[in-house]
Write a protein that holds these residues in place. Structure first.
Motif, PDB file in Angstrom:
ATOM      1  N   GLY A 160       4.262   5.798  -5.164  1.00  0.00           N
ATOM      2  CA  GLY A 160       4.326   5.761  -6.719  1.00  0.00           C
ATOM      3  C   GLY A 160       5.948   5.516  -7.551  1.00  0.00           C
ATOM      4  O   GLY A 160       6.437   4.598  -6.815  1.00  0.00           O
ATOM      5  N   SER A 161       6.167   6.292  -8.466  1.00  0.00           N
ATOM      6  CA  SER A 161       7.361   6.013  -9.273  1.00  0.00           C
ATOM      7  C   SER A 161       8.721   6.637  -8.749  1.00  0.00           C
ATOM      8  O   SER A 161       9.798   6.591  -9.222  1.00  0.00           O
ATOM      9  CB  SER A 161       7.329   6.216 -10.728  1.00  0.00           C
ATOM     10  N   LYS A 162       8.493   7.284  -7.322  1.00  0.00           N
ATOM     11  CA  LYS A 162       9.609   7.872  -6.691  1.00  0.00           C
ATOM     12  C   LYS A 162      10.620   6.913  -6.377  1.00  0.00           C
ATOM     13  O   LYS A 162      11.819   7.436  -6.172  1.00  0.00           O
ATOM     14  CB  LYS A 162       9.200   8.616  -5.442  1.00  0.00           C
ATOM     15  N   LEU A 163      10.329   5.714  -6.261  1.00  0.00           N
ATOM     16  CA  LEU A 163      11.401   4.940  -5.666  1.00  0.00           C
ATOM     17  C   LEU A 163      11.604   3.748  -6.884  1.00  0.00           C
ATOM     18  O   LEU A 163      10.819   3.337  -7.712  1.00  0.00           O
ATOM     19  CB  LEU A 163      10.784   3.887  -4.334  1.00  0.00           C
ATOM     20  N   SER A 164      12.601   3.065  -6.832  1.00  0.00           N
ATOM     21  CA  SER A 164      13.079   1.963  -7.734  1.00  0.00           C
ATOM     22  C   SER A 164      12.163   0.669  -7.012  1.00  0.00           C
ATOM     23  O   SER A 164      11.628   0.774  -6.226  1.00  0.00           O
ATOM     24  CB  SER A 164      14.500   1.597  -7.884  1.00  0.00           C
TER      25      SER A 164
ATOM     26  N   GLU B 195       0.993  -1.232   0.177  1.00  0.00           N
ATOM     27  CA  GLU B 195       0.030  -0.060  -0.050  1.00  0.00           C
ATOM     28  C   GLU B 195       0.907   1.258  -0.021  1.00  0.00           C
ATOM     29  O   GLU B 195       0.685   2.248  -0.716  1.00  0.00           O
ATOM     30  CB  GLU B 195      -0.946  -0.060   1.109  1.00  0.00           C
ATOM     31  N   ARG B 196       2.028   1.262   0.854  1.00  0.00           N
ATOM     32  CA  ARG B 196       2.715   2.658   0.987  1.00  0.00           C
ATOM     33  C   ARG B 196       3.538   2.806  -0.468  1.00  0.00           C
ATOM     34  O   ARG B 196       3.924   3.895  -0.724  1.00  0.00           O
ATOM     35  CB  ARG B 196       3.627   2.526   2.382  1.00  0.00           C
ATOM     36  N   VAL B 197       3.929   1.363  -0.859  1.00  0.00           N
ATOM     37  CA  VAL B 197       4.876   1.704  -2.150  1.00  0.00           C
ATOM     38  C   VAL B 197       4.160   2.166  -3.390  1.00  0.00           C
ATOM     39  O   VAL B 197       4.426   3.072  -4.078  1.00  0.00           O
ATOM     40  CB  VAL B 197       5.404   0.204  -2.363  1.00  0.00           C
ATOM     41  N   ARG B 198       2.673   1.870  -3.350  1.00  0.00           N
ATOM     42  CA  ARG B 198       1.867   2.291  -4.107  1.00  0.00           C
ATOM     43  C   ARG B 198       1.575   3.500  -4.232  1.00  0.00           C
ATOM     44  O   ARG B 198       1.527   4.392  -5.032  1.00  0.00           O
ATOM     45  CB  ARG B 198       0.495   1.411  -4.075  1.00  0.00           C
ATOM     46  N   ARG B 199       1.284   4.237  -2.865  1.00  0.00           N
ATOM     47  CA  ARG B 199       1.453   5.597  -2.622  1.00  0.00           C
ATOM     48  C   ARG B 199       2.601   6.632  -2.788  1.00  0.00           C
ATOM     49  O   ARG B 199       2.300   7.668  -3.378  1.00  0.00           O
ATOM     50  CB  ARG B 199       0.940   5.826  -1.066  1.00  0.00           C
TER      51      ARG B 199
END
Ligand code: ADP
Ligand code: MG
Length: 682
Positions: A275-279, A269-273
């Motif tokens: 978005g593309s900021k992280l690899s 959920e947090r990775v989704r939020r």
């Protein structure tokens, strides 16, 4: 927020490895190159020679050095499997046995189940061609019943000996005994940590073969203050590592499937939020009930620029080695079975790990490069709250099952059995009493006919008794189903977080009067009526894989029931007989309703509560039995069934006295027939 406290040194010899190729490059190595790069490889010939020279050898080496996967192959190549002999290797954990066997089959380029196979409870993936056999320690323990001298084996490796599971501890005594008359049998005791001297002393001063470690230093960080919610703290730490730290995969230690799923969902959920900021972040769970194709995924190399996070139970502490882990997150807990010999209550609970465990976990970060371990507890807690070592299972769990198997092996004098560490006397006595009450032992402590039949089943004595009792209650087919469903361990109902309401409604639709055991039976029967349909499972929020496993287990149980010449009967219309058969096995696990809607255990008056997932959660029957206790915020009874107290006198007359079964709720009422009424019900 973390503070760095100390650095666990890597071994001196290996400082030079700090400039070895980065992990990604290793992923491209061939199998042969990988095998040659393992710390054990340079010792191959010395090891084989030592095994030829000594009947018993203790092998000690850092986790990941190649003991489990390589030694059986070295032995095979050196001819130890000639003349149709088998090289056996035990593992404390089911998942490890399967996964390691798959790996070794792959390394040897053979099909799993042919030259390399595995055997675990209810699953035998071996054939007449099998020369290297991985198995759980429990499986080998049971093999003694059919082959007391282990004649099929040329070598037996008791692996992961440091884990000190109950079965491993008992195997020590059994294998030590047979080496005396099977002088051709080689025995290897393989261990990760520092118990080698103790093992050596136990095995008449057997020599120790040490495989030098190859470990890089690991920096240890502690939290400044205790964490209120360690799952949340895990998620935050993972994201912090991902955002700020150089590449390298992350290993997180959680206590079980539930926690792993919760953590996985929060993280996704947090990775989704973000978005593309992280690899890319690959999130991979591993726990005992995870299907094997999913387990295999944790070993796949991480694609360049991505990072892998493995959410694991204790299984990744020493049993499984995942390459390229550079960061470890350790909340400091593990799930443990604990037994109170005073109350006879056994309960699964989450407990703090020991310092030895914490250090093993940290060490997992330093296999391929210098690593970091983030402990989600304070340095003070580590120093003052953690025990030095984990107490061996034999000293803290119910011994009923082990005692029954030993009795079936003809070992009557358990007090003088050759234990590495003897169990507490009262635990042993309690196990004997329990087996006596179940009818498995007579008053002289000898196995009865019933006990002999019970020992044929790879089940807890209570469950074995329940199965055997079902014959006289004319419901053996039904009870076999219930036993199989209970054996797949709570993973029947699927409850995804985003569909909780639907899932819970679906679950309620299966509820039947009488309780959870009958509900499980109902689920199975409906699935059977749907022709074992996958689609039906999806629609009803039932885990299809668990059901398939239940079907397999059931088939095997039925096979064993036929072997002990039980009559297979079914079709009774009311459920009383089924519940009586369950009671015949589980009369130890009985609780009664007391004032204020609380439950107390029948014998020891311990407070217990119905688990909220139970179909009886709001019903509050007067008397009930439970399958198991799980301690979270309090003692919860999981899988409960309503019973009548008078059945207890019928199934366990040695154990219950009429007086004990008087209903406390009745006590205020005028006594009409006084104490002559045996069960106290109306
Ligand atoms: P030890 O028993 O000394 O702890 P192992 O023999 O388990 O060491 O591990 C040796 C190597 O084999 C490790 O690098 C590990 O990553 C690899 N390995 C073990 N199991 C698998 C698997 N299922 N898939 C891929 N690699 C594996
Ligand atoms: Mg190993």
């Amino acid at each position: 927020e973390f503070v760095q406290a100390l650095r666990m040194p890597g071994s001196e010899k290996d400082r030079k490895h700090e400039h070895s190729p980065p992990p990604q490059v290793k992923a491209l190595q061939t199998i042969q190159e990988t095998k040659k790069s393992l710390p054990i490889y340079p010792f191959r010939n010395d090891l084989i020679q030592a095994i030829k020279d000594h009947q018993v050898l203790i092998i000690e080496g850092e986790t990941g050095s190649g003991k489990t996967t390589q030694i059986p192959q070295y032995l095979y190549e050196a001819g130890f499997a000639e003349n149709n002999k088998i090289i056996g290797c035990t593992q404390p954990r089911r998942v490890a046995a399967m996964s390691v066997a798959a790996r070794v089959a792959h390394e040897m380029a053979v099909k799993l189940g042919n030259e390399v196979g595995y055997a675990i409870r209810f699953e035998d993936c071996t054939s007449h061609r099998t020369r290297i056999k991985y198995m759980t320690d429990g499986t080998l323990h049971r093999e003694f019943l059919s082959e007391p001298d282990l004649a099929s084996y040329s070598v037996m490796i008791i692996d992961e000996a440091h884990e000190r599971t109950l079965h491993t501890d008992i195997l020590f005594g059994l294998v030590k005994d047979i080496t005396r008359f099977r002088t051709d049998l080689k025995l290897l005791i393989s261990s990760a940590t520092l118990d080698a001297t103790k093992f050596s002393e136990f095995f008449d001063d057997a020599p120790i073969f040490r495989i030098p470690g190859r470990r890089f230093p690991v920096d240890i960080y502690y939290t400044k203050a205790p964490e209120a919610d360690y799952i949340d703290a895990c998620v935050v730490s993972i994201l912090q590592i991902h955002a700020t730290q150089p590449h390298g995969d992350v290993l997180v230690f959680l206590t079980g499937q539930d926690e792993i799923e919760t953590c996985q969902e929060m993280l996704q959920e947090r990775v989704r939020r973000l978005g593309s900021k992280l690899s890319e972040l690959l999130i991979l769970p591993v726990y005992a009930n995870l299907p094997s194709d999913m387990q295999a995924k944790i070993f796949q190399p991480t694609p360049p620029r991505a990072r892998k996070v493995v959410l694991a139970t204790n299984i990744a502490e020493t049993s499984l080695t995942i390459d390229n882990i550079v960061y470890v997150i350790d909340p400091g807990f593990a799930k443990q079975n604990n037994f109170n010999s005073r109350t006879g209550m056994e309960s699964l609970m989450v407990v703090p790990i020991s310092k030895a465990s914490a250090n093993q976990r940290a060490g997992r970060a330093g296999r391929v490069a210098p690593g970091k371990c983030f402990r989600l507890y304070t340095a003070w807690a580590y120093q003052h709250e953690l025990e030095d070592n984990t107490v061996p299972e034999i000293q803290r769990i119910n011994l009923g099952n082990a005692v029954l198997t030993l009795k079936a092996l003809g070992i009557n004098d358990l007090v003088h059995f050759d234990f590495l560490d003897p169990p507490p006397h009262e635990t042993l006595v309690l196990a004997l009493e329990q087996l006596y009450a179940l009818g498995a032992l007579n008053h002289r402590g000898e196995l009865t006919k019933l006990g002999r039949r019970m020992a044929e089943f790879p089940l807890d004595p209570m469950m074995a008794k329940m199965l055997l009792a079902s014959e006289q209650y004319r419901c053996s087919e039904e009870v076999a189903t219930i036993a199989a469903m209970l054996s797949v361990n709570g993973a029947i109902f699927y409850r995804p977080k985003d569909k909780i309401i639907h899932a819970d409604t679906a679950r309620k639709n299966f509820h039947v009067p009488g309780g959870d055991h009958l509900t499980l039976l109902n689920v199975y029967n409906q699935w059977q009526q749907s022709d074992f349909s996958t689609h039906w499972c999806y629609e009803n929020f039932i885990q299809h894989r668990s059901m398939k496993r239940a079907r397999d287990v059931r088939e095997q149980l039925v096979g064993l029931m036929q072997r002990v010449e039980m009559e297979l009967v079914s079709g009774i219309t009311e459920t009383m007989n089924i519940r009586k058969a369950i009671t015949a096995g589980y009369f130890y696990h009985v609780a009664r309703l007391s004032k204020g809607g609380h439950y107390k255990t029948a014998k020891h008056n311990q407070t217990v509560s119905i688990h909220p997932n139970s179909s009886l959660f709001q019903e509050l029957p007067r008397w009930l039995l439970y399958h198991e206790l799980v301690f979270t915020t309090k003692e919860f009874m999981r899988q409960v069934t309503e019973i009548e107290s008078k059945w207890l006198l019928e199934v366990a007359p040695h154990y219950y006295k009429p007086k004990e079964l008087e209903d406390s709720t009745n006590k205020k009422m005028p006594k009409v027939t006084g104490r002559s009424r045996p069960d106290g019900t109306n």
